[in-house]
Write a protein that holds these residues in place. Structure first.
Motif: not given
Length: 314
Positions: A203-216
């Motif tokens: 859960g570190h804020r440096r990591n990507l959320t699921d929606w960000q990953i899907r968008e990428m």
């Protein structure tokens, strides 16, 4: 193509060691995590080497810091020319590998290197910089990293457009969620998260959320797995290969098969013993295959996705 290769999207080796008693050739310092002489024999290696700009410098100081380390990079490429080739394109990388040399790509971590001036982007492009993170942890002229919630500034939005025009890949590692959303509204080309993991796994804020990953994934972007323990697991324990696998599997579940790559963060973070050298990172070939990831998919993660992305984007 090589039977065994590694394409690593991020290390801090170039700027990590300022101690005058250390080796001047930082890219082959035997005390560093990444060193050219530590690359396993028979492995074709491509390493993105960042000029890291600390937060808190004045624009003049940031420009000078960049210039100093850019000169060091050029000097080292000459001194170490029997081992390495400075590369700007995918064809350059393949040429280096064909010659039995490591390929090295110059990047920048922290858009503070621009000193708040758009015309500096042309200078970076002339110097061979091929990728730049917009921020580090804090705030600069372009926007804010994960330590704040402010998004991209008007200058930052203009810088994104100029980076794309000059052929420098935009890197969103360290950028906060609001800045990521701002980027989606203005970017016209696929971008990179050179060293970021999955937030739903750690859960570190440096990591990507699921929606960000899907968008990428939908935009054909590129994501490099980071080896730093606090970005791999949340309990404070040293990470193991199993933790990296959990992130890789999660990315793949979200459709990132053609986007997933490696982004070690060598010499920019204290890495777990299982991943703290090129020979151990190269061992991911066997580990991931042993976890029943198909060999063709392991090849994509280890180098093919990154090479394909650089071929298309540069």
């Amino acid at each position: 193509m090589p039977a065994s290769a590694v394409f690593d999207l991020h290390c801090d080796t170039l700027t990590a060691f300022m101690d005058p008693t250390r080796c001047r050739d930082t890219l082959d310092d035997p005390l560093s995590s990444f060193a050219l002489s530590k690359i396993p024999q028979g492995v074709s290696w491509c390493q993105c080497c960042a000029i890291f700009i600390p937060d808190g410098l004045t624009p003049k100081e940031a420009e000078g810091y960049y210039a100093f380390h850019q000169r060091s990079f050029i000097r080292q490429m000459g001194c170490l020319s029997s081992q390495v080739l400075s590369c700007r394109t995918a064809d350059d990388i393949c040429q280096a590998w064909d010659c039995g040399k490591a390929a090295v790509i110059l990047t920048v971590e922290n858009g503070a290197a621009l000193g708040g001036r758009l015309e500096r982007i042309e200078r970076l492009a002339r110097d061979g910089v091929r990728m730049m993170t917009l921020t580090w942890n804090g705030e600069n002229e372009l926007g804010s990293g994960h330590e704040t919630d402010r998004g991209l500034s008007s200058f930052g939005k203009a810088a994104v457009q100029e980076l794309e025009r000059q052929g420098i890949l935009v890197d969103v590692s360290h950028l906060n969620d609001q800045g990521f959303e701002d980027l989606l509204d203005i970017s016209e080309k696929p971008f990179v998260a050179s060293h970021s993991n999955a937030r739903s796994v750690c859960g570190h804020r440096r990591n990507l959320t699921d929606w960000q990953i899907r968008e990428m994934a939908a935009r054909g972007c590129l994501i490099g797995l980071n080896y730093y323990s606090p970005f791999l697991r949340s309990d404070g324990c040293p990470a193991g290969l199993e933790d990296l696998y959990r992130h890789a599997a999660h990315f793949l579940d979200l459709g990132a098969e053609n986007c997933l790559a490696l982004g070690s963060d060598f010499d920019g973070a204290d890495l777990p013993p299982c991943l703290d050298s090129p020979i151990k990172a190269a061992g991911l070939w066997d580990y991931l295959t042993g976890r029943r990831i198909p060999p063709t998919l392991v090849q994509k993660i280890m180098y093919q996705n990154a090479l394909n992305f650089f071929r298309a984007g540069l």
